[in-house]
Write an enzyme that holds these catalytic residues in place. Structure first.
Site, short mmCIF file in Angstrom:
data_model
loop_
_atom_site.label_atom_id
_atom_site.label_comp_id
_atom_site.label_asym_id
_atom_site.label_seq_id
_atom_site.Cartn_x
_atom_site.Cartn_y
_atom_site.Cartn_z
N LEU A 143 34.50 50.77 53.20
CA LEU A 143 34.89 50.67 54.62
C LEU A 143 36.40 50.86 54.77
O LEU A 143 36.88 51.62 55.61
CB LEU A 143 34.47 49.29 55.14
CG LEU A 143 34.74 49.02 56.62
CD1 LEU A 143 33.85 49.92 57.50
CD2 LEU A 143 34.51 47.56 56.97
N GLU A 144 37.15 50.19 53.89
CA GLU A 144 38.61 50.29 53.92
C GLU A 144 39.06 51.73 53.65
O GLU A 144 39.94 52.26 54.33
CB GLU A 144 39.22 49.37 52.86
CG GLU A 144 39.12 47.91 53.21
CD GLU A 144 39.26 46.99 52.00
OE1 GLU A 144 39.37 45.78 52.18
OE2 GLU A 144 39.27 47.52 50.84
N LEU A 145 38.41 52.29 52.68
CA LEU A 145 38.77 53.65 52.32
C LEU A 145 38.51 54.60 53.48
O LEU A 145 39.38 55.42 53.83
CB LEU A 145 37.96 54.10 51.09
CG LEU A 145 38.19 55.53 50.62
CD1 LEU A 145 39.62 55.70 50.11
CD2 LEU A 145 37.19 55.93 49.53
N SER A 193 43.15 47.95 48.83
CA SER A 193 41.71 48.04 48.90
C SER A 193 41.16 48.10 47.49
O SER A 193 41.65 48.87 46.66
CB SER A 193 41.34 49.32 49.68
OG SER A 193 40.02 49.69 49.38
N TYR A 230 48.35 47.81 52.23
CA TYR A 230 47.02 47.21 52.30
C TYR A 230 46.34 47.59 51.01
O TYR A 230 46.25 48.77 50.67
CB TYR A 230 46.24 47.79 53.50
CG TYR A 230 44.87 47.19 53.70
CD1 TYR A 230 44.62 46.28 54.75
CD2 TYR A 230 43.81 47.51 52.86
CE1 TYR A 230 43.37 45.73 54.94
CE2 TYR A 230 42.55 46.95 53.04
CZ TYR A 230 42.33 46.06 54.08
OH TYR A 230 41.08 45.53 54.26
#
Ligand SMILES: *[C@@H]1O[C@H](CO)[C@@H](O)[C@H](O)[C@H]1NC(C)=O
Ligand SMILES: *[C@@H]1O[C@H](CO)[C@@H](O)[C@H](O)[C@H]1NC(C)=O
Ligand SMILES: *[C@@H]1O[C@H](CO)[C@@H](O)[C@H](O)[C@H]1NC(C)=O
Ligand SMILES: *[C@@H]1O[C@H](CO)[C@@H](O)[C@H](O)[C@H]1NC(C)=O
Ligand SMILES: *[C@@H]1O[C@H](CO)[C@@H](O)[C@H](O)[C@H]1NC(C)=O
Ligand SMILES: *[C@@H]1O[C@H](CO)[C@@H](O)[C@H](O)[C@H]1NC(C)=O
Ligand SMILES: *[C@@H]1O[C@H](CO)[C@@H](O)[C@H](O)[C@H]1NC(C)=O
Ligand SMILES: *[C@@H]1O[C@H](CO)[C@@H](O)[C@H](O)[C@H]1NC(C)=O
Length: 598
Positions: A488-490, A417, A415
């Site tokens: 947010l992804e992190l 990011s 994924y």
């Protein structure tokens, strides 16, 4: 012409001379005369103005004439001489008062410089003749006494012993009615001899030998004959020696009983024998080596040699001598042999064995080479490891790693990011994603592309992150901005990782970002995470460190592992339409797949 006449006349002259001497010789002796030549022991030396005698050399070895036999036979003894001024040998005129024949002696009383020359003693009868010469040297005497004079006689006297010194040749002087006197001096000092030394008649008696009594004595014999004063000088060297008491058996100092000779096979081995030989008057003592009780001479093996012994030191007649044994190409068979050094004199015999031991094989050269090779290998391995450690790790993983696809049910490998609307976006979409998907064959999830419109962003993000094996975070100053998708992804990734999830977070730094500008979460987790730096053009090639490092962090793909080596360089940033189409198709496939799963 002149020259020819001159040479001719010279020849005639010479021939005349020769014939003259021949006729003279025939006059002297009708038959041939056997000539023994000149005495080899050297010349007789006399001081100018002193008396000397010449002993007929025919009566000393190697000839075997006997004067008493000659006296009774018809043979006669004649003297001739050949002085520097004489052209031929001349009979000595015994009517001269300086020359006096006494038996086998010819006395010259006194000798002068012109008496120097060759003196020939001849024994002859009517039919045969034999002769031999001896040289007389007349030397000038400077001063009364000479401390460095050559002694006429060497006398060894043991300490504490008594010995009477008689002036040499005094007893040879058998002139009737001669009144004579003898004067003695020690080290050129005429002195009264007292206590342990005493003059007794013509002789000097040493009652007890002491060290100070050693060295040079001079005696001068003076006498008168027919009203003429005559004299001769003699030097005696007195050498003190150890007394003949105690054991006089030789002592072998080397090889000692506890001594071990180290030998090297194949080398020339030198065995030394050192023997203490006690003083024994006028005796020859022997030192020799034996090999298995065989002398080197008997052995007659060219590998073995033992030169004559050499004097190491001398102490009042006691001698220390060395004798060496050389063995060339020393073999292991030689190790089994018995090497003995032996010494013998009239008092005893002694033998000592040389104990041999082979030197431990120290292959200096080989050792050095081995060490060098080892060092070189270590250096090589060090270099290899540091240059190729990534490749090695990849290789190791390709052999022993496991494909996570078979052990989890996750949908995506990676994924990605990234901060939207940043420099990184371009890199992520055009390079990172392409390489991961098309070159490495990973399934890549990019939220903006893969999420379905309409869903809650937070839920979708969490779900996608949860469905991925790796979260690749492209660090950017913009990712620090609160409330962005990137953050947010992190957060999702870090939470998942920190709570024991099977997600692993990998950081990529596209451009140097100050640590301070990192979000708090990232700063905290930094140490636990791998950071891979993009180094611009250098990292573009697929064979660069960047991609290898990244590959190492990403799940293993058994089938694509070896592919990257044959891949074309991706520095050309415009992939051909063919692969682009293929990728689009693939993207669609993944898309539909992911949608169907959702
Ligand atoms: C010479 O001969 C005599 C008698 O034949 C003998 O006694 C004497 O020893 C001999 N001398 C030498 C030096 O041979
Ligand atoms: C020499 O002759 C004498 C007497 O004629 C004699 O006594 C002597 O033994 C002889 N010597 C030799 C060596 O013949
Ligand atoms: C001369 O001497 C030799 C040996 O020296 C001897 O053989 C010979 O008989 C002698 N001759 C005469 C004539 O005595
Ligand atoms: C002493 O004797 C030595 C050896 O014979 C000689 O070389 C030297 O000239 C002599 N010296 C004197 C002063 O006679
Ligand atoms: C005396 O001894 C010395 C040294 O050993 C030697 O050189 C010399 O020849 C000897 N002289 C005589 C007369 O034996
Ligand atoms: C020694 O000389 C004396 C006289 O001075 C004389 O009487 C005597 O015969 C001589 N001796 C010899 C052996 O010539
Ligand atoms: C060495 O050899 C000699 C004679 O060759 C012999 O007398 C002696 O006994 C031998 N020594 C040993 C120890 O064998
Ligand atoms: C060699 O020397 C040893 C003593 O070290 C001795 O026992 C042995 O008999 C000697 N051998 C010979 C052959 O002399």
């Amino acid at each position: 012409m002149m020259l020819l006449v001159f040479t001719l006349s010279l020849c005639v002259l010479k021939m005349g001379g020769v014939s003259a001497s021949v006729t003279q010789a025939t006059v002297q002796s009708e038959l041939q005369c056997h000539d023994w030549g000149v005495r080899s022991e050297g010349s007789v030396r006399v001081y100018d103005g002193e008396v000397t005698y010449i002993y007929c050399p025919l009566f000393s070895p190697p000839t075997l004439y006997n004067y008493s036999q000659i006296q009774n036979s018809s043979q006669s003894l004649l003297w001739y001489r050949h002085t520097l001024t004489d052209e031929q040998e001349q009979p000595i005129n015994l009517k001269l008062h300086t020359m006096h024949k006494d038996g086998e002696y010819l006395w010259i009383q006194p000798a002068s410089a012109q008496d120097a020359g060759l003196y020939i003693c001849m024994i002859r009868n009517i039919s045969s003749c034999v002769k031999m010469g001896v040289k007389l040297e007349v030397v000038q005497k400077d001063g009364e006494c000479n401390l460095t004079a050559q002694p006429h006689l060497n006398v060894t006297i043991p300490f504490q012993s008594e010995r009477t010194l008689t002036c040499p040749d005094l007893n040879t002087l058998t002139l009737p009615n001669s009144t004579h006197s003898v004067s003695w001096s020690h080290l050129c000092r005429t002195r009264e001899f007292r206590y342990d030394r005493e003059l007794k008649g013509d002789d000097l008696v040493i009652y007890r030998m002491f060290e100070p009594f050693a060295s040079l004595y001079m005696c001068v014999v003076s006498y008168q004959i027919n009203g003429r004063k005559l004299q001769f000088t003699r030097y005696i060297n007195v050498i003190p020696v150890v007394p003949d008491i105690g054991s006089k058996v030789p002592v072998i100092l080397n090889p000692a009983s506890d001594q071990i000779f180290t030998v090297t096979l194949g080398d020339t081995v030198t065995l030394s024998c050192r023997v203490h030989l006690p003083h024994l008057y006028g005796e020859k003592q022997y030192i020799w080596w034996t090999v298995d009780n065989t002398t080197v001479e008997q052995l007659a093996d060219p590998r073995f040699s033992s030169p004559e012994d050499t004097l190491v030191s001398e102490d009042y007649g006691d001698e220390v001598k060395d004798r060496f044994l050389y063995v060339r190409d020393f073999s292991s068979d030689d190790l089994q042999r018995e090497f003995n050094c032996s010494a013998r004199n009239s008092r005893g015999f002694i033998s000592s064995r040389a104990v041999l031991k082979t030197e431990p094989y120290v292959p200096t050269l080989e050792l050095g080479c081995g060490l060098g090779v080892t060092l070189a290998l270590m250096l090589m391995m060090f270099v290899i490891y540091h240059v190729f450690w990534l490749e090695l790790l990849l290789l190791y993983r390709s052999w022993f790693g496991s494909d996570e696809r078979y052990t989890d049910d996750k949908q995506y490998d990676v994924y990605i990011s990234y901060a939207r609307n940043s420099e990184e976006e371009e890199f992520v979409l055009s390079t990172l994603r392409r390489v991961l998907e098309t070159e490495f064959g990973y399934s890549v999830c990019i939220f903006d592309r893969d999420s379905l419109p309409g869903g809650t962003i937070t839920d979708d993000t969490l779900r996608f992150v949860g469905q991925s094996r790796r979260l690749v975070v492209v660090v950017s100053p913009c990712s620090a901005v609160r409330g962005t998708q990137a953050l947010l992804e992190l957060q999702a990734g870090l939470t998942s990782m920190l709570h024991g999830g099977s997600l692993k977070v990998v950081l990529i730094q596209f451009k140097p970002v100050k640590r301070k500008s990192w979000v708090k979460e990232l700063r905290q987790a930094r140490l636990a995470l791998t950071l891979i730096r993009w180094k611009g053009e250098k990292s573009a090639a697929l064979s660069s460190r960047f991609w290898k490092q990244l590959q190492l962090e990403l799940p293993m793909r058994r089938d694509t592992q070896h592919k990257h080596t044959q891949l074309p360089d991706i520095t050309q940033h415009t992939p051909d339409t063919h692969t682009q189409n293929a990728r689009q198709a693939e993207e669609k496939l993944i898309h539909s797949y992911s949608t169907s799963v959702l």
